[in-house]
Design an enzyme around this catalytic site. Structure first.
Site, PDB file in Angstrom:
ATOM      1  CD  GLU A  59      34.483  21.566  12.966  1.00  0.00           C
ATOM      2  OE1 GLU A  59      34.068  20.703  12.191  1.00  0.00           O
ATOM      3  OE2 GLU A  59      33.927  22.661  13.114  1.00  0.00           O
ATOM      4  CB  CYS A  93      40.264  30.376  14.725  1.00  0.00           C
ATOM      5  SG  CYS A  93      38.686  30.391  15.589  1.00  0.00           S
ATOM      6  CB  CYS A 141      29.654  25.908  23.512  1.00  0.00           C
ATOM      7  SG  CYS A 141      29.867  27.504  24.350  1.00  0.00           S
ATOM      8  CB  CYS A 162      25.284  32.348  21.358  1.00  0.00           C
ATOM      9  SG  CYS A 162      26.310  32.834  22.739  1.00  0.00           S
ATOM     10  CB  CYS A 199      26.893  30.389  18.075  1.00  0.00           C
ATOM     11  SG  CYS A 199      28.477  29.520  18.043  1.00  0.00           S
ATOM     12  CB  CYS A 257      32.867  33.698  13.558  1.00  0.00           C
ATOM     13  SG  CYS A 257      34.372  34.464  14.046  1.00  0.00           S
TER      14      CYS A 257
END
Ligand code: SAH
Length: 346
Positions: A94, A107, A114, A118, A121, A339
């Site tokens: 995305e 962005c 990933c 975290c 997230c 975010c």
């Protein structure tokens, strides 16, 4: 897709020039095709109108153009646009267009999923499938530039590597993409308008300093106390704060560039005076800016944005220590484009 054919955009300009010479054509043809592929963003060989039909056929039988495809566009009430982008192998990442008064920011993602973990997230819930290629990163920027012109009547002005993935774990490809974005043969954007955001990979921060990169660095810190940082960003056990700090000192020494820290304040996690003191101590060695970013909930309710009283305490204490601080509001929350919300949910 024919897997035997090579992606033509994996070739450098030199290699493309050589290819034409070997084929009995002239080197400048390589320049023409290169321009089509990069500054003109051609999706097919047919688009290359100043190249003869025979040459286009010859290219087609040797190469493919692995262009990304926008699978779905979502528009937020605040003008934010989220693209779900399909890659040549079917995987999806995305990227987001964020319009503000005087700028449009892209962005972009650097990896599919990933490998970091975290806990706050959404992207960390997706397994890291692979790194993006330089052209797949570049293409996200081109798409957003086009959308910015179409919907906001102005070109893209800024880029942040704050989409999916950890850019410093795909450093070479991110660097190649930025080279292309900043090159006159690509989008000719200034590197000063590009921010690479990292969770903090010390070795790679030093490498960036050695490479004398011209773009800006942001570090997602969220806590300057090892125990707390490890509990919310478990990879901190591997790259503890002392190592991160040492790498940042090295970065500052070499580049003299201010360091930006991304920081979320959560209720009951990092909202005490002690947390702010640790942050001040951590970033005092160099001119710093702390962006206090709003937390975007990712559905399980484990993390809650701290009270405005706690945020005010951060602002007051940081300012009293001459550290620049901004409180940043999120955009595009209604379409899961903010975010930490990128998780291919659409
Ligand atoms: N891996 C890189 C870039 C991707 S994350 C990095 O860590 O910097 C981009 C930014 O979004 C980081 O500052 C990250 O800490 C922040 N972020 C992640 N989840 C978030 C959430 N749920 N709400 C607000 N910000 C979040």
């Amino acid at each position: 897709m024919d897997i035997k054919k090579k992606d033509i955009r994996a070739l450098t300009k030199e290699q493309l020039r050589d290819f034409f010479v070997i084929e009995g054509d002239q080197a400048f043809r390589g320049n023409q095709v290169y321009e089509w592929l990069w500054s003109k963003g051609a999706h097919s060989f047919e688009d290359m109108t100043n190249v003869s039909k025979e040459t286009r056929e010859m290219l087609k039988s040797n190469f493919v153009i692995n262009h990304i495809k926008v699978d779905q566009i979502q528009k937020s009430n605040d003008g934010t646009i989220k693209n779900a982008v399909r890659l040549h192998d079917g995987l999806i990442v995305e990227s987001v267009l964020i319009p503000a008064k005087n700028r449009t920011t892209a962005c972009v993602s650097s990896q599919v999923g990933c490998s970091l973990d975290c806990r706050f997230c959404a992207t960390s819930r997706l397994k890291r499938m692979r790194n993006l290629n330089p052209d797949e990163i570049y293409d996200q920027v081109v798409v957003i530039d086009k959308e910015s012109r179409l919907y906001h009547n102005r070109p893209l002005s800024n880029i942040v590597f704050m989409g999916m993935g950890e850019p410093l774990m795909n450093y070479n490809n991110v660097l190649k993409a930025i080279d292309k974005i900043t090159s006159p043969e690509g989008l000719a954007m200034s590197p000063k308008r590009i921010v690479v955001s990292t969770s903090g990979v010390p070795k790679m921060i030093k490498k960036m300093a050695d490479d004398e990169v011209k773009f800006k660095l942001a570090v997602s810190l969220h806590s300057a106390i090892d125990e707390i940082r490890t509990s919310i960003m478990p990879f901190n056990a591997t790259f503890p704060l002392a190592d991160l700090r040492e790498a940042l000192e090295y970065w500052y020494e070499k580049t003299k560039n201010r360091i930006t820290y991304e920081y979320i304040v959560w209720d009951g996690i990092n909202d005490t005076k002690n947390d702010v003191e640790a942050l001040i101590k951590f970033c005092k060695f160099a001119p710093s800016k702390v962006n206090l970013i709003e937390y975007n909930p990712i559905d399980d309710g484990e993390f809650q944005q701290a009270s405005s009283k706690a945020i005010d305490m951060y602002v007051d204490m940081l300012e009293a220590n001459n550290i620049t601080v901004t409180v940043r509001r999120s955009r595009g929350k209604d379409i899961d484009a903010a975010c930490g919300q990128l998780a291919n949910k659409a």
